[in-house]
Write an enzyme that holds these catalytic residues in place. Structure first.
Site, PDB file in Angstrom:
ATOM      1  N   LYS A  71       0.840  -1.231   0.102  1.00  0.00           N
ATOM      2  CA  LYS A  71      -0.116   0.073  -0.093  1.00  0.00           C
ATOM      3  C   LYS A  71       0.901   1.370   0.027  1.00  0.00           C
ATOM      4  O   LYS A  71       0.582   2.296  -0.866  1.00  0.00           O
ATOM      5  CB  LYS A  71      -0.919   0.047   1.276  1.00  0.00           C
ATOM      6  CG  LYS A  71      -1.967  -1.222   1.326  1.00  0.00           C
ATOM      7  CD  LYS A  71      -3.044  -0.984   2.251  1.00  0.00           C
ATOM      8  CE  LYS A  71      -2.254  -1.188   3.504  1.00  0.00           C
ATOM      9  NZ  LYS A  71      -1.870  -2.777   3.793  1.00  0.00           N
ATOM     10  N   THR A  72       1.963   1.501   1.137  1.00  0.00           N
ATOM     11  CA  THR A  72       2.804   2.462   0.879  1.00  0.00           C
ATOM     12  C   THR A  72       3.577   2.677  -0.680  1.00  0.00           C
ATOM     13  O   THR A  72       3.699   3.821  -0.992  1.00  0.00           O
ATOM     14  CB  THR A  72       3.737   2.262   2.145  1.00  0.00           C
ATOM     15  OG1 THR A  72       2.905   2.193   3.228  1.00  0.00           O
ATOM     16  CG2 THR A  72       4.808   3.461   2.180  1.00  0.00           C
ATOM     17  N   ASP A 116      -1.265   6.673   6.381  1.00  0.00           N
ATOM     18  CA  ASP A 116      -1.181   5.249   6.637  1.00  0.00           C
ATOM     19  C   ASP A 116      -2.061   4.909   7.711  1.00  0.00           C
ATOM     20  O   ASP A 116      -2.424   5.861   8.809  1.00  0.00           O
ATOM     21  CB  ASP A 116       0.127   4.879   6.941  1.00  0.00           C
ATOM     22  CG  ASP A 116       0.248   3.155   6.773  1.00  0.00           C
ATOM     23  OD1 ASP A 116      -0.540   2.294   6.129  1.00  0.00           O
ATOM     24  OD2 ASP A 116       1.255   2.773   7.116  1.00  0.00           O
ATOM     25  N   THR A 165      -5.666  -1.258   6.968  1.00  0.00           N
ATOM     26  CA  THR A 165      -5.887  -2.764   7.282  1.00  0.00           C
ATOM     27  C   THR A 165      -7.144  -3.203   7.570  1.00  0.00           C
ATOM     28  O   THR A 165      -7.421  -4.648   7.736  1.00  0.00           O
ATOM     29  CB  THR A 165      -4.978  -3.302   8.205  1.00  0.00           C
ATOM     30  OG1 THR A 165      -4.869  -2.515   9.366  1.00  0.00           O
ATOM     31  CG2 THR A 165      -3.350  -2.948   7.587  1.00  0.00           C
ATOM     32  N   ARG A 224       6.628  -8.329   1.956  1.00  0.00           N
ATOM     33  CA  ARG A 224       7.206  -7.583   2.959  1.00  0.00           C
ATOM     34  C   ARG A 224       7.822  -8.888   3.594  1.00  0.00           C
ATOM     35  O   ARG A 224       9.301  -8.733   3.879  1.00  0.00           O
ATOM     36  CB  ARG A 224       6.319  -6.981   3.962  1.00  0.00           C
ATOM     37  CG  ARG A 224       7.166  -6.438   4.929  1.00  0.00           C
ATOM     38  CD  ARG A 224       6.322  -5.725   6.150  1.00  0.00           C
ATOM     39  NE  ARG A 224       5.785  -4.420   5.405  1.00  0.00           N
ATOM     40  CZ  ARG A 224       4.948  -3.871   6.057  1.00  0.00           C
ATOM     41  NH1 ARG A 224       4.254  -4.118   7.261  1.00  0.00           N
ATOM     42  NH2 ARG A 224       4.412  -2.582   5.443  1.00  0.00           N
TER      43      ARG A 224
END
Length: 347
Positions: A71-72, A116, A165, A224
């Site tokens: 997402k980032t 975020d 999330t 990640r």
């Protein structure tokens, strides 16, 4: 665990310039380089192309999905491909309407603002954000009580990219003001192998296909985690490997065994939750808070970090009476399992 960086480093630890450069290089710089999420990539590409043709900022974007799926990175790509500056913030850092007002009033025209964990913003800030997103304006309250005055403040046009999330915690008025909502899904192993192949070139480590595949299948569908495990394999090969700059399948297996990552990607905490649920509570049902105390973790950590993967692979179930261990969990632990279907009769 949840607050560590993608390479497993604690945020409090210093990092040198070389590591910062590697961190940046591991992130794709364009939608063309971004691996996986084909539907979201196609939708974002259309959104950005339309905004470019019309010479306007892109519509506000909400990116929803589990941690570690990009997402980032996608927010950075939106700013890069729109040729706009990027401002980074987070929901927990915006605890008052004044915090948001200061942030919004400092934006330059066309800037991309990334927030975020946007669902963790203060409610007063969320309400201010409604007007800012729709009309690029906020109202500042001056004074208190009967003498309070509202002063309107015009904002420069901007694009908000929110990441969450837990999209269900966003109030409907806020969710409705996003022009596009992208739902990110867990990655297939084949896509993770492509992520690992690209990252291994950045980290200057070579490995055969079977080694990449082994890392991918232990990465829980999350880039990640794949990058974090790749770094640990690189470290192991550097210290114990027979070939400089190369990692074999033997290095992968030895490194991941050292770091308590089992063949299906479960780590120490995952196994502790399953083992406690099965052995101490006889498979459940047991409440989340009780289970968290039994393994020595916060309930939020168990719920947001451990449970999603265990539920997805069919090891854990959620019932109205609490968490239960599914037959697959018993098989993984090498134990006979009781019948659990009756627990779901009242769902």
């Amino acid at each position: 665990m949840a607050d560590d960086f993608a390479d497993g480093r604690n945020p409090a630890e210093p990092i040198d310039e070389a590591e910062l450069a590697i961190e940046g290089a591991l992130r794709p710089g364009s939608l063309g380089e971004f691996v996986g999420q084909p539907k979201v990539r196609g939708q974002l590409q259309l959104l950005l192309d339309a905004a470019r043709i019309q010479n306007r900022p892109p519509d506000h974007i909400l990116l929803a999905g589990p941690p570690g799926l990009g997402k980032t990175t996608l927010a950075m790509i939106v700013a890069h491909e729109s040729e706009r500056p990027l401002r980074l913030s987070s929901g927990p850092a915006i605890q008052h309407a004044g915090d948001l007002a200061a942030l919004l009033s400092s934006l330059v025209p066309g800037e991309v603002l990334f927030i975020d964990e946007i669902h963790r913003m203060a409610r007063s800030a969320e309400e201010m954000l409604y007007l800012a997103m729709e009309d690029f304006r906020i109202d500042i309250m001056v004074g208190k009580g009967a003498g309070a005055t509202s002063i309107p403040l015009d904002l420069a046009p901007f694009t908000l990219v929110g990441a969450t999330t837990r999209s269900g915690l966003l109030p409907n008025p806020l969710r409705d003001r996003f022009g596009f909502t992208g739902h990110l899904e867990f990655y297939e192993d084949s896509d993770l192998e492509k992520v690992i192949e690209r990252s291994s070139r950045v980290l200057d480590v070579t490995m055969p296909e079977d080694a990449r595949h082994e890392i991918a299948r232990r990465s829980r569908g999350t880039p990640r985690i794949a990058n974090r495990l790749l770094r640990r394999v690189r470290d192991y090969a550097l210290v114990h490997g027979q070939h400089q700059g190369a990692a074999t399948i033997e290095d992968v297996n030895a490194a991941l065994e050292l770091y308590d990552v089992d063949p299906i990607g479960l780590d120490r905490l995952d196994r502790a939750v399953l083992d406690t649920l099965v052995r101490r509570f006889r498979g459940g049902p047991v409440g989340l808070s009780t289970l968290a105390v039994a393994v020595g973790e916060e309930a939020e950590t168990v719920e947001s970090v451990v449970e999603p993967y265990l539920v997805r692979i069919g090891f854990l179930g959620r019932t109205p009476r609490g968490r239960v261990a599914m037959p697959e969990a018993y098989r993984h632990l090498g134990m006979p399992h009781p019948e659990v279907a009756a627990l779901f009769d009242d769902l």
